[in-house]
Write a protein that holds these residues in place. Structure first.
Motif, PDB file in Angstrom:
ATOM      1  N   ASN A  39       0.848  -1.186   0.046  1.00  0.00           N
ATOM      2  CA  ASN A  39       0.007  -0.066   0.028  1.00  0.00           C
ATOM      3  C   ASN A  39       1.050   1.425  -0.102  1.00  0.00           C
ATOM      4  O   ASN A  39       1.416   1.652   1.049  1.00  0.00           O
ATOM      5  N   SER A  40       1.125   1.836  -1.325  1.00  0.00           N
ATOM      6  CA  SER A  40       1.918   3.036  -1.247  1.00  0.00           C
ATOM      7  C   SER A  40       1.251   4.459  -1.429  1.00  0.00           C
ATOM      8  O   SER A  40       0.223   4.309  -2.100  1.00  0.00           O
ATOM      9  N   THR A  41       1.672   5.335  -0.669  1.00  0.00           N
ATOM     10  CA  THR A  41       1.188   6.741  -0.938  1.00  0.00           C
ATOM     11  C   THR A  41       1.983   7.689  -1.584  1.00  0.00           C
ATOM     12  O   THR A  41       3.264   7.912  -0.793  1.00  0.00           O
ATOM     13  N   LEU A  42       1.867   8.263  -2.503  1.00  0.00           N
ATOM     14  CA  LEU A  42       2.831   9.286  -3.237  1.00  0.00           C
ATOM     15  C   LEU A  42       2.424  10.769  -3.268  1.00  0.00           C
ATOM     16  O   LEU A  42       1.122  10.702  -3.511  1.00  0.00           O
ATOM     17  N   THR A  43       3.155  11.641  -2.568  1.00  0.00           N
ATOM     18  CA  THR A  43       2.733  12.890  -2.420  1.00  0.00           C
ATOM     19  C   THR A  43       3.957  13.764  -2.933  1.00  0.00           C
ATOM     20  O   THR A  43       5.002  13.280  -3.040  1.00  0.00           O
ATOM     21  N   ALA A  44       3.597  14.987  -3.560  1.00  0.00           N
ATOM     22  CA  ALA A  44       4.639  15.941  -3.983  1.00  0.00           C
ATOM     23  C   ALA A  44       4.129  17.271  -3.860  1.00  0.00           C
ATOM     24  O   ALA A  44       2.902  17.787  -4.052  1.00  0.00           O
ATOM     25  N   ASP A  45       4.824  17.977  -3.102  1.00  0.00           N
ATOM     26  CA  ASP A  45       4.524  19.303  -2.548  1.00  0.00           C
ATOM     27  C   ASP A  45       5.822  20.433  -3.043  1.00  0.00           C
ATOM     28  O   ASP A  45       6.807  20.019  -2.920  1.00  0.00           O
ATOM     29  N   GLU A  46       5.080  21.485  -3.755  1.00  0.00           N
ATOM     30  CA  GLU A  46       6.193  22.364  -4.084  1.00  0.00           C
ATOM     31  C   GLU A  46       5.821  23.799  -3.448  1.00  0.00           C
ATOM     32  O   GLU A  46       4.580  24.410  -3.502  1.00  0.00           O
TER      33      GLU A  46
END
Length: 373
Positions: free
Chosen positions: A315-322
């Protein structure tokens, strides 16, 4: 009383004017000639040698082959012949390299300091004494002889379980006045009608200013040979020559402003920008993108009485914040202070600062030399 008040007012005004002048960009500070360069040939020379340190409390090199050979040679000079084919136990001795600086004008009989460093597996030089060893110059000639008891600032201890504790460096020692000078180095001071003076850093403008300052004090003395060297025509009499050289070294000169340069230390992240750095019109926007991957594996059990097997479900969770950053605008000719203020406003880290400076140079807005050390 009025006269005293006027005098105090004028003194305060003069002090304020001097302080303002000192803060103006491009204000040069006078330097002595001796701080800008040195006379050619009037310098120290490096000496090196190989020797044996004895008297160690079991912290030496043991049966190191070249140490054994050296000990046999030393014993032979003393009239003692060691048994052939027998390697002596040398835990109380260590093979070392000896280094020293021979000052300019050093004469036979004078003493100089030496540094002694191990070249084998010796653990410590504490308590050791260096046996008489020759020190050689770059020409292969012996210029000094070294001998004496070592002063070691480090400490190394060990326990029976193999644990070790080391404080500073116990494998390097120093002998104050540990070598006697045996040969002088010719400098050309006493027989050359023309002495040369070299700048520490090549600069044609500084060389020209030094020449003009010397000729103002001693007309016709100095000529520029290149961006580093000045040729000085001096009297041959040693007494007069020494006085003239001393007078030249104390002349004040306004050196040229250093070239625009940015120094980057890639190991520590330190960035140094000198005051000559200027920027052409440019706009900078620097953002930070953060990508995060969270793994939360789940164990799945089979139904009761089934033939299924326990499995792990990924169970993978990918997040990207800029991060949103503002744009900094540099006007043409922006000074160092404005560059620093703008970069501080962007909140850049040292690594980000290096990336920004490299991008500015590639864009042609940064007219400075980038030096990475």
């Amino acid at each position: 009383m009025v006269t005293a008040m006027i005098r105090r007012f004028l003194l305060s005004l003069a002090a304020l004017a001097a302080a303002v002048a000192a803060t103006l960009p491009g204000a040069a500070m006078a330097e002595r000639v001796r701080d800008l360069g040195q006379f050619q040939g009037v310098r120290s020379n490096q000496l090196t040698g190989y020797g044996i340190v004895v008297g160690l409390p079991g912290t030496g090199d043991d049966n190191l082959e070249y140490l054994t050979q050296a000990m046999k040679g030393v014993s032979g000079r003393m009239g003692l012949t060691l048994p052939a084919g027998v390697a002596p136990n040398l835990k109380n001795a260590a093979a070392v390299m000896i280094t020293a600086d021979l000052p300019a004008f050093a004469k036979p009989g004078q003493r100089i300091d030496v540094t002694v460093s191990t070249i084998g597996k010796a653990k410590s030089l504490r308590g050791g004494a260096l046996i008489l060893s020759p020190l050689y110059g770059a020409d292969g000639q012996v210029y000094a002889m070294a001998q004496g008891n070592l002063a070691v600032g480090g400490l190394g201890i060990s326990g029976r379980d193999g644990s070790n504790l080391t404080v500073n460096i116990p494998t390097v020692g120093r002998i104050a006045d540990g070598a006697s000078v045996e040969r002088a180095v010719a400098t050309g001071f006493d027989n050359n009608p023309v002495l040369r003076w070299n700048l520490f850093d090549a600069d044609f403008l500084t060389a020209a200013r030094v020449r003009d300052a010397i000729n103002t004090r001693l007309p016709g003395t100095a000529t520029v040979e290149d961006g580093v060297t000045l040729a000085l025509t001096l009297p041959l009499d040693p007494n007069t020559r020494a006085s003239v050289m001393a007078a030249i070294e104390m002349i004040n000169v306004d050196p040229a402003e250093t070239p625009a340069r940015v120094i980057v230390n890639s190991r520590t992240g330190t960035v140094v920008i000198n005051s000559a750095v200027r920027l052409s019109p440019a706009a900078i926007s620097h953002g930070k993108l953060t990508v995060r991957v969270d793994e939360n594996p789940t164990v799945v059990q089979p139904a009761p009485f089934s033939r299924g097997q326990t499995a792990v479900e990924q169970n993978s969770t990918l997040t990207a914040d800029e991060e949103k950053r503002s744009v900094a605008m540099f006007q043409g000719g922006a000074s160092l202070s404005k560059v620093v203020d703008a970069l501080n406003m962007l909140g850049v880290t040292p690594s980000d600062l290096v990336a920004i400076l490299e991008a500015l140079k590639q864009a042609g807005a940064l007219k400075a030399e980038m030096v990475v050390i």
